[in-house]
Design a protein around this motif. Sequence first.
Motif, mmCIF file in Angstrom:
data_model
loop_
_atom_site.group_PDB
_atom_site.id
_atom_site.type_symbol
_atom_site.label_atom_id
_atom_site.label_comp_id
_atom_site.label_asym_id
_atom_site.label_seq_id
_atom_site.Cartn_x
_atom_site.Cartn_y
_atom_site.Cartn_z
ATOM 1 N N ALA A 61 82.241 75.237 65.392
ATOM 2 C CA ALA A 61 82.903 74.000 65.826
ATOM 3 C C ALA A 61 82.309 73.491 67.139
ATOM 4 C CB ALA A 61 84.400 74.225 65.969
ATOM 5 N N SER A 62 81.932 74.392 68.032
ATOM 6 C CA SER A 62 81.339 73.973 69.308
ATOM 7 C C SER A 62 80.039 73.202 69.076
ATOM 8 C CB SER A 62 81.098 75.181 70.217
ATOM 9 O OG SER A 62 80.264 76.122 69.571
ATOM 10 N N ASP A 63 79.234 73.634 68.111
ATOM 11 C CA ASP A 63 77.989 72.928 67.788
ATOM 12 C C ASP A 63 78.272 71.564 67.168
ATOM 13 O OD1 ASP A 63 76.660 75.160 68.727
ATOM 14 O OD2 ASP A 63 75.885 75.769 66.760
ATOM 15 N N VAL A 64 79.306 71.499 66.337
ATOM 16 C CA VAL A 64 79.679 70.218 65.725
ATOM 17 C C VAL A 64 80.096 69.232 66.812
ATOM 18 C CG1 VAL A 64 81.360 69.051 64.224
ATOM 19 C CG2 VAL A 64 80.329 71.222 63.501
ATOM 20 N N LEU A 65 80.890 69.682 67.774
ATOM 21 C CA LEU A 65 81.325 68.797 68.859
ATOM 22 C C LEU A 65 80.144 68.331 69.706
ATOM 23 C CD1 LEU A 65 84.632 70.514 69.978
ATOM 24 C CD2 LEU A 65 84.395 68.162 69.124
ATOM 25 N N ARG A 66 79.228 69.242 70.030
ATOM 26 C CA ARG A 66 78.055 68.846 70.822
ATOM 27 C C ARG A 66 77.209 67.834 70.044
ATOM 28 N NH1 ARG A 66 78.340 74.258 72.521
ATOM 29 N NH2 ARG A 66 76.844 74.940 70.955
ATOM 30 N N TRP A 67 76.996 68.094 68.757
ATOM 31 C CA TRP A 67 76.243 67.168 67.914
ATOM 32 C C TRP A 67 76.924 65.801 67.881
ATOM 33 C CZ3 TRP A 67 78.373 65.134 63.396
ATOM 34 C CH2 TRP A 67 77.525 64.251 62.709
ATOM 35 N N PHE A 68 78.228 65.792 67.706
ATOM 36 C CA PHE A 68 78.984 64.544 67.644
ATOM 37 C C PHE A 68 78.790 63.742 68.935
ATOM 38 C CE2 PHE A 68 83.510 62.752 68.204
ATOM 39 C CZ PHE A 68 83.154 61.514 67.736
ATOM 40 N N GLY A 69 78.933 64.395 70.074
ATOM 41 C CA GLY A 69 78.752 63.696 71.342
ATOM 42 C C GLY A 69 77.356 63.131 71.500
ATOM 43 N N GLU A 70 76.363 63.932 71.161
ATOM 44 C CA GLU A 70 74.974 63.506 71.308
ATOM 45 C C GLU A 70 74.635 62.368 70.338
ATOM 46 O OE1 GLU A 70 70.540 65.506 71.663
ATOM 47 O OE2 GLU A 70 72.301 66.801 71.475
ATOM 48 N N LEU A 140 82.187 68.510 73.484
ATOM 49 C CA LEU A 140 81.948 67.088 73.225
ATOM 50 C C LEU A 140 81.338 66.434 74.465
ATOM 51 C CD1 LEU A 140 82.237 64.601 71.376
ATOM 52 C CD2 LEU A 140 84.587 64.360 72.228
ATOM 53 N N ALA A 141 81.878 66.754 75.636
ATOM 54 C CA ALA A 141 81.320 66.225 76.886
ATOM 55 C C ALA A 141 79.867 66.676 77.051
ATOM 56 C CB ALA A 141 82.163 66.677 78.071
ATOM 57 N N HIS A 142 79.600 67.926 76.722
ATOM 58 C CA HIS A 142 78.234 68.465 76.752
ATOM 59 C C HIS A 142 77.322 67.592 75.888
ATOM 60 C CE1 HIS A 142 75.595 72.309 76.112
ATOM 61 N NE2 HIS A 142 74.895 71.243 75.825
ATOM 62 N N GLY A 143 77.770 67.285 74.685
ATOM 63 C CA GLY A 143 76.986 66.438 73.788
ATOM 64 C C GLY A 143 76.766 65.040 74.340
ATOM 65 N N PHE A 144 77.801 64.478 74.969
ATOM 66 C CA PHE A 144 77.652 63.152 75.575
ATOM 67 C C PHE A 144 76.587 63.168 76.663
ATOM 68 C CE2 PHE A 144 82.221 61.898 74.344
ATOM 69 C CZ PHE A 144 81.796 61.103 73.298
ATOM 70 N N VAL A 156 66.914 67.351 79.748
ATOM 71 C CA VAL A 156 67.931 68.142 80.432
ATOM 72 C C VAL A 156 68.081 69.496 79.756
ATOM 73 C CG1 VAL A 156 69.330 66.197 81.292
ATOM 74 C CG2 VAL A 156 69.822 67.167 79.047
ATOM 75 N N ILE A 157 68.531 70.437 80.539
ATOM 76 C CA ILE A 157 69.016 71.708 80.018
ATOM 77 C C ILE A 157 70.466 71.789 80.478
ATOM 78 C CG2 ILE A 157 68.904 74.223 80.169
ATOM 79 C CD1 ILE A 157 65.890 73.980 80.464
ATOM 80 N N ILE A 158 71.338 72.060 79.534
ATOM 81 C CA ILE A 158 72.772 72.135 79.824
ATOM 82 C C ILE A 158 73.240 73.525 79.424
ATOM 83 C CG2 ILE A 158 75.034 71.119 79.372
ATOM 84 C CD1 ILE A 158 73.467 68.575 78.406
ATOM 85 N N GLU A 159 73.924 74.175 80.335
ATOM 86 C CA GLU A 159 74.406 75.528 80.054
ATOM 87 C C GLU A 159 75.816 75.710 80.586
ATOM 88 O OE1 GLU A 159 72.039 78.431 82.230
ATOM 89 O OE2 GLU A 159 71.589 76.909 83.722
#
Length: 178
Positions: A61-70, A140-144, A156-159
């Motif tokens: 789910a975390s990957d789905v949220l990041r993908w959605f934001g991006e 989601l914020a990460h993806g944005f 960017v690199i986000i961690e």
Amino acid sequence: MKGIVFNLLEDVVCEHHGAETWELLLEDTGLDGIYSSLGDYPDSDIQALVAAASVRLGQPASDVLRWFGEATMPILKSSYPELFAPFRSSKAFVLSVNTIIHPEVMKLYSGARCPFFRFEEMPDGALRMTYESSRNLLDLAHGFVAGAADAWNEKVIIERFPADSAQGNDILIHWFSE
């Protein structure tokens, strides 16, 4: 949660995985999928859709949220160019989220409950971003943020911060010039 978020999710799912995938997600969740952009809907609807997408797409789910934001950022930039135009970099855009972006969102979508972000410049030039919201959508914020970097053709690199914290509310963002 405002209906615009659901509309954006539908748009990116259909664009990247096809309309049939969106219909399957609705079927999996028992949701009707009728979301007015100005309407208010239970947070549980987005949680259910993300969980269903996680299963259907075989991703956490975390990957789905990041993908959605991006994946959403190009749509937002196209739909609301006035929110992007004043900024010369994604870092400036990200730093404006509390003072410029979210107030504009609240004008457009009355009653929106936007998250709040705290920022801290790190000695190495990275930016520590702390997410404050009961919705637990840091991914989601990460993806944005990643999508914003793409919008300005930046790297960017986000961690997670600290790095060993899967449940924390902080991310560390490193911008790189090419």
